[in-house]
Design a protein around this motif. Structure first.
Motif, PDB file in Angstrom:
ATOM      1  N   GLU A   1       0.825  -1.206   0.000  1.00 46.17           N
ATOM      2  CA  GLU A   1       0.000   0.000   0.000  1.00 46.17           C
ATOM      3  C   GLU A   1       0.857   1.253   0.000  1.00 46.17           C
ATOM      4  O   GLU A   1       0.585   2.216  -0.735  1.00 46.17           O
ATOM      5  CB  GLU A   1      -0.935  -0.003   1.219  1.00 46.17           C
ATOM      6  N   VAL A   2       1.912   1.266   0.804  1.00 47.11           N
ATOM      7  CA  VAL A   2       2.777   2.448   0.879  1.00 47.11           C
ATOM      8  C   VAL A   2       3.629   2.570  -0.381  1.00 47.11           C
ATOM      9  O   VAL A   2       3.826   3.666  -0.899  1.00 47.11           O
ATOM     10  CB  VAL A   2       3.657   2.404   2.143  1.00 47.11           C
ATOM     11  N   LEU A   3       4.127   1.455  -0.890  1.00 48.01           N
ATOM     12  CA  LEU A   3       4.930   1.520  -2.118  1.00 48.01           C
ATOM     13  C   LEU A   3       4.096   2.080  -3.268  1.00 48.01           C
ATOM     14  O   LEU A   3       4.613   2.814  -4.117  1.00 48.01           O
ATOM     15  CB  LEU A   3       5.473   0.143  -2.476  1.00 48.01           C
ATOM     16  N   ALA A   4       2.809   1.739  -3.299  1.00 47.34           N
ATOM     17  CA  ALA A   4       1.936   2.233  -4.369  1.00 47.34           C
ATOM     18  C   ALA A   4       1.624   3.709  -4.196  1.00 47.34           C
ATOM     19  O   ALA A   4       1.560   4.453  -5.176  1.00 47.34           O
ATOM     20  CB  ALA A   4       0.649   1.417  -4.409  1.00 47.34           C
ATOM     21  N   GLU A   5       1.442   4.143  -2.966  1.00 50.44           N
ATOM     22  CA  GLU A   5       1.101   5.548  -2.717  1.00 50.44           C
ATOM     23  C   GLU A   5       1.706   5.982  -1.372  1.00 50.44           C
ATOM     24  O   GLU A   5       1.081   5.842  -0.324  1.00 50.44           O
ATOM     25  CB  GLU A   5      -0.424   5.747  -2.703  1.00 50.44           C
ATOM     26  N   PRO A   6       2.936   6.499  -1.396  1.00 52.74           N
ATOM     27  CA  PRO A   6       3.648   6.794  -0.138  1.00 52.74           C
ATOM     28  C   PRO A   6       3.346   8.159   0.458  1.00 52.74           C
ATOM     29  O   PRO A   6       3.849   8.472   1.540  1.00 52.74           O
ATOM     30  CB  PRO A   6       5.116   6.714  -0.564  1.00 52.74           C
ATOM     31  N   GLY A   7       2.572   9.001  -0.205  1.00 48.65           N
ATOM     32  CA  GLY A   7       2.431  10.385   0.221  1.00 48.65           C
ATOM     33  C   GLY A   7       1.949  10.560   1.653  1.00 48.65           C
ATOM     34  O   GLY A   7       2.472  11.401   2.398  1.00 48.65           O
ATOM     35  N   ALA A   8       0.943   9.777   2.073  1.00 54.38           N
ATOM     36  CA  ALA A   8       0.398   9.933   3.424  1.00 54.38           C
ATOM     37  C   ALA A   8       1.442   9.582   4.483  1.00 54.38           C
ATOM     38  O   ALA A   8       1.585  10.302   5.482  1.00 54.38           O
ATOM     39  CB  ALA A   8      -0.848   9.059   3.582  1.00 54.38           C
ATOM     40  N   LEU A   9       2.183   8.486   4.274  1.00 50.01           N
ATOM     41  CA  LEU A   9       3.229   8.127   5.243  1.00 50.01           C
ATOM     42  C   LEU A   9       4.331   9.174   5.260  1.00 50.01           C
ATOM     43  O   LEU A   9       4.841   9.528   6.337  1.00 50.01           O
ATOM     44  CB  LEU A   9       3.808   6.755   4.919  1.00 50.01           C
ATOM     45  N   HIS A  10       4.708   9.680   4.103  1.00 52.13           N
ATOM     46  CA  HIS A  10       5.739  10.715   4.058  1.00 52.13           C
ATOM     47  C   HIS A  10       5.339  11.927   4.886  1.00 52.13           C
ATOM     48  O   HIS A  10       6.152  12.460   5.665  1.00 52.13           O
ATOM     49  CB  HIS A  10       5.997  11.132   2.608  1.00 52.13           C
ATOM     50  N   ALA A  11       4.104  12.369   4.740  1.00 48.15           N
ATOM     51  CA  ALA A  11       3.629  13.523   5.506  1.00 48.15           C
ATOM     52  C   ALA A  11       3.621  13.212   6.997  1.00 48.15           C
ATOM     53  O   ALA A  11       4.017  14.050   7.828  1.00 48.15           O
ATOM     54  CB  ALA A  11       2.232  13.918   5.031  1.00 48.15           C
ATOM     55  N   GLU A  12       3.192  12.006   7.350  1.00 47.44           N
ATOM     56  CA  GLU A  12       3.152  11.594   8.755  1.00 47.44           C
ATOM     57  C   GLU A  12       4.559  11.603   9.366  1.00 47.44           C
ATOM     58  O   GLU A  12       4.763  12.099  10.481  1.00 47.44           O
ATOM     59  CB  GLU A  12       2.538  10.204   8.840  1.00 47.44           C
ATOM     60  N   LEU A  13       5.528  11.068   8.641  1.00 47.36           N
ATOM     61  CA  LEU A  13       6.897  11.019   9.159  1.00 47.36           C
ATOM     62  C   LEU A  13       7.514  12.415   9.239  1.00 47.36           C
ATOM     63  O   LEU A  13       8.234  12.726  10.203  1.00 47.36           O
ATOM     64  CB  LEU A  13       7.755  10.117   8.272  1.00 47.36           C
ATOM     65  N   ARG A  14       7.259  13.261   8.227  1.00 47.02           N
ATOM     66  CA  ARG A  14       7.783  14.635   8.290  1.00 47.02           C
ATOM     67  C   ARG A  14       7.228  15.370   9.490  1.00 47.02           C
ATOM     68  O   ARG A  14       7.955  16.090  10.202  1.00 47.02           O
ATOM     69  CB  ARG A  14       7.437  15.393   7.002  1.00 47.02           C
ATOM     70  N   ASP A  15       5.936  15.203   9.744  1.00 48.18           N
ATOM     71  CA  ASP A  15       5.292  15.920  10.843  1.00 48.18           C
ATOM     72  C   ASP A  15       5.704  15.366  12.205  1.00 48.18           C
ATOM     73  O   ASP A  15       5.630  16.075  13.218  1.00 48.18           O
ATOM     74  CB  ASP A  15       3.769  15.860  10.699  1.00 48.18           C
ATOM     75  N   ALA A  16       6.146  14.102  12.237  1.00 49.68           N
ATOM     76  CA  ALA A  16       6.490  13.468  13.510  1.00 49.68           C
ATOM     77  C   ALA A  16       7.781  14.003  14.102  1.00 49.68           C
ATOM     78  O   ALA A  16       7.999  13.911  15.318  1.00 49.68           O
ATOM     79  CB  ALA A  16       6.590  11.957  13.326  1.00 49.68           C
ATOM     80  N   GLY A  17       8.658  14.566  13.262  1.00 48.75           N
ATOM     81  CA  GLY A  17       9.909  15.112  13.790  1.00 48.75           C
ATOM     82  C   GLY A  17      11.073  14.882  12.860  1.00 48.75           C
ATOM     83  O   GLY A  17      10.936  14.250  11.809  1.00 48.75           O
ATOM     84  N   PRO A  18      12.240  15.376  13.235  1.00 50.19           N
ATOM     85  CA  PRO A  18      13.423  15.238  12.362  1.00 50.19           C
ATOM     86  C   PRO A  18      13.904  13.807  12.214  1.00 50.19           C
ATOM     87  O   PRO A  18      14.565  13.476  11.230  1.00 50.19           O
ATOM     88  CB  PRO A  18      14.473  16.121  13.039  1.00 50.19           C
ATOM     89  N   VAL A  19      13.613  12.936  13.173  1.00 50.48           N
ATOM     90  CA  VAL A  19      13.993  11.530  13.074  1.00 50.48           C
ATOM     91  C   VAL A  19      12.922  10.702  13.771  1.00 50.48           C
ATOM     92  O   VAL A  19      12.394  11.098  14.813  1.00 50.48           O
ATOM     93  CB  VAL A  19      15.388  11.264  13.684  1.00 50.48           C
ATOM     94  N   VAL A  20      12.585   9.579  13.157  1.00 51.23           N
ATOM     95  CA  VAL A  20      11.534   8.696  13.681  1.00 51.23           C
ATOM     96  C   VAL A  20      12.080   7.272  13.685  1.00 51.23           C
ATOM     97  O   VAL A  20      12.686   6.831  12.700  1.00 51.23           O
ATOM     98  CB  VAL A  20      10.262   8.768  12.807  1.00 51.23           C
ATOM     99  N   LEU A  21      11.864   6.544  14.787  1.00 53.08           N
ATOM    100  CA  LEU A  21      12.270   5.143  14.859  1.00 53.08           C
ATOM    101  C   LEU A  21      11.181   4.276  14.245  1.00 53.08           C
ATOM    102  O   LEU A  21      10.023   4.309  14.688  1.00 53.08           O
ATOM    103  CB  LEU A  21      12.516   4.721  16.304  1.00 53.08           C
ATOM    104  N   LEU A  22      11.526   3.517  13.214  1.00 51.33           N
ATOM    105  CA  LEU A  22      10.599   2.562  12.614  1.00 51.33           C
ATOM    106  C   LEU A  22      10.779   1.227  13.335  1.00 51.33           C
ATOM    107  O   LEU A  22      11.738   0.486  13.087  1.00 51.33           O
ATOM    108  CB  LEU A  22      10.865   2.417  11.119  1.00 51.33           C
TER     109      LEU A  22
END
Length: 392
Positions: A12-33
């Protein structure tokens, strides 16, 4: 440090990554996956900083999820992508010279003529699939000849590259699909890198000539040639596909290009920024590295979201728009710093040739059907791009 359970390598993310990208950008400069135990950078500032700081964010432990400190690579590491100075220096200098804009001047007229011939063939139909007809066909028509490899076996190039870019991610179904023929395709590519397999006058022969001069060693020469065949086809194919999708879905920008064909190079770079055919690459911390208020430990993997950085509103105005009034320079679609894509001038020349031929012949183009994504762990790729054209 913010923790996320998201899987950036899900279908799902590989097909359309935009929502996850926005979520990670908004979460902070670094995020632990948490799923992979890696640290994610999605903002432009941090991605750019990691790309240019090879001393702290090393490539030598692999630019994929696999950590070469702990596990062996599935093939000998790339001397361009997967080494750091001093081992990176001599191969990089040689390839920069072989692929320099000055060295490519002699190819411009030939590739322009090839692009015109191909576009004439394709435009015999008003509707066609631009992925096989143009985005794949043109690089496969001109680049292997420029390297100097033979005709037989070229059908291995795209699936080999597809598997290579999948292998930078986790061992998921996308990797499993390529595994059965991995050894066969890798062996074919390796065989094309030998001195005797390469025609005189091509990029490959120039690399071996550099070995004869002592600029690199004879052991390094085939690995440098392999870098061309590994990363020089799929990335350009998807860059061209991204450009064609962009202009087909933005008729005002196509009209602007027809009025100002000198914007062809800007259009390609804006498409690379907007679509980011290469979405992610990894680095490895060489010691404790402070990012924002967090500390990443020595030997830990860092996942850089190039696609997210290229649409970061902290860096770009209206980042989700494909806009030829924008100056796209500074995008990280080709990387940045010491490991920046050495073949980007080749990709630009191919894109300008195809786009120039289309601009002379096509008054308008739009989608003739629903495009289909080709999923890949590293690349944002198109599997099908149906276009409808009206001749100028």
């Amino acid at each position: 440090m913010t923790v996320s359970d998201a899987d950036p390598f899900s279908d799902e993310v590989l097909a359309e990554p935009g929502a996850l990208h926005a979520e990670l950008r908004d979460a902070g400069p670094v995020v632990l996956l948490r799923r992979y135990g890696v640290h994610a950078l999605a903002r432009y500032e941090q991605v750019h900083a990691a790309l240019v700081d090879w001393q702290s964010f090393a490539s030598g432990a692999g630019v994929g999820l696999s950590n070469f400190r702990r596990e062996p690579p599935w093939r000998p590491p790339s001397l361009l992508l997967e080494t750091d100075p001093p081992h990176h220096d001599a191969p990089r200098v040689v390839l920069e010279r072989v692929l320099s804009p000055r060295a490519l001047r002699g190819l411009r007229a030939r590739w322009t003529a090839d692009a015109h011939a191909l576009v004439d063939e394709v435009l015999q139909q008003e509707e066609f699939d631009a992925v096989p007809a143009l985005a794949e066909a043109f690089p496969l028509r001109v680049f292997p000849d420029a390297v100097g490899i033979g005709e037989q076996g070229r059908e291995h190039l795209l699936p080999y590259g597809d598997h290579l870019f999948n292998a930078f991610g986790p061992a998921n179904d996308l990797v499993a699909r390529g595994n059965p023929r991995r050894a066969e395709r890798a062996a074919w590519v390796d065989a094309q890198c030998a001195r005797d397999a390469l025609r005189p006058g091509g990029f490959g022969a120039a690399i071996w000539a550099a070995a004869d001069r002592g600029d690199i060693t004879p052991a390094q020469a085939p690995l440098v040639v392999r870098s061309l065949l590994s990363a020089g086809v799929d990335t350009t194919v998807q860059g061209l596909a991204a450009l064609l999708h962009a202009v087909a879905t933005h008729p005002a920008q196509w009209a602007r290009l027809r009025a100002e064909p000198g914007l062809a190079r800007v259009a390609f770079d804006e498409a690379v920024r907007w679509a980011s055919p290469v979405q992610v690459f990894f680095r490895t911390a060489t010691g404790e590295v402070r990012i924002g208020g967090a500390v990443v430990g020595d030997g830990e993997k860092i996942l850089m979201f190039l696609g997210a950085a290229n649409r970061d509103p902290r860096r770009w105005d209206r980042p989700d728009e494909f806009d030829l009034t924008r100056d796209p320079s500074g995008h990280v679609g080709f990387g940045m710093g010491l490991h920046q894509c050495v073949g980007q001038h080749v990709a630009r020349l191919e894109a300008e040739a195809v786009l120039g031929a289309l601009l002379e012949r096509v008054g308008s183009l739009d989608l003739a059907g629903t495009p289909r994504r080709h999923l890949n762990n590293t690349m944002r790729a198109w599997g099908s791009l149906p276009l409808r054209v009206r001749r100028a």
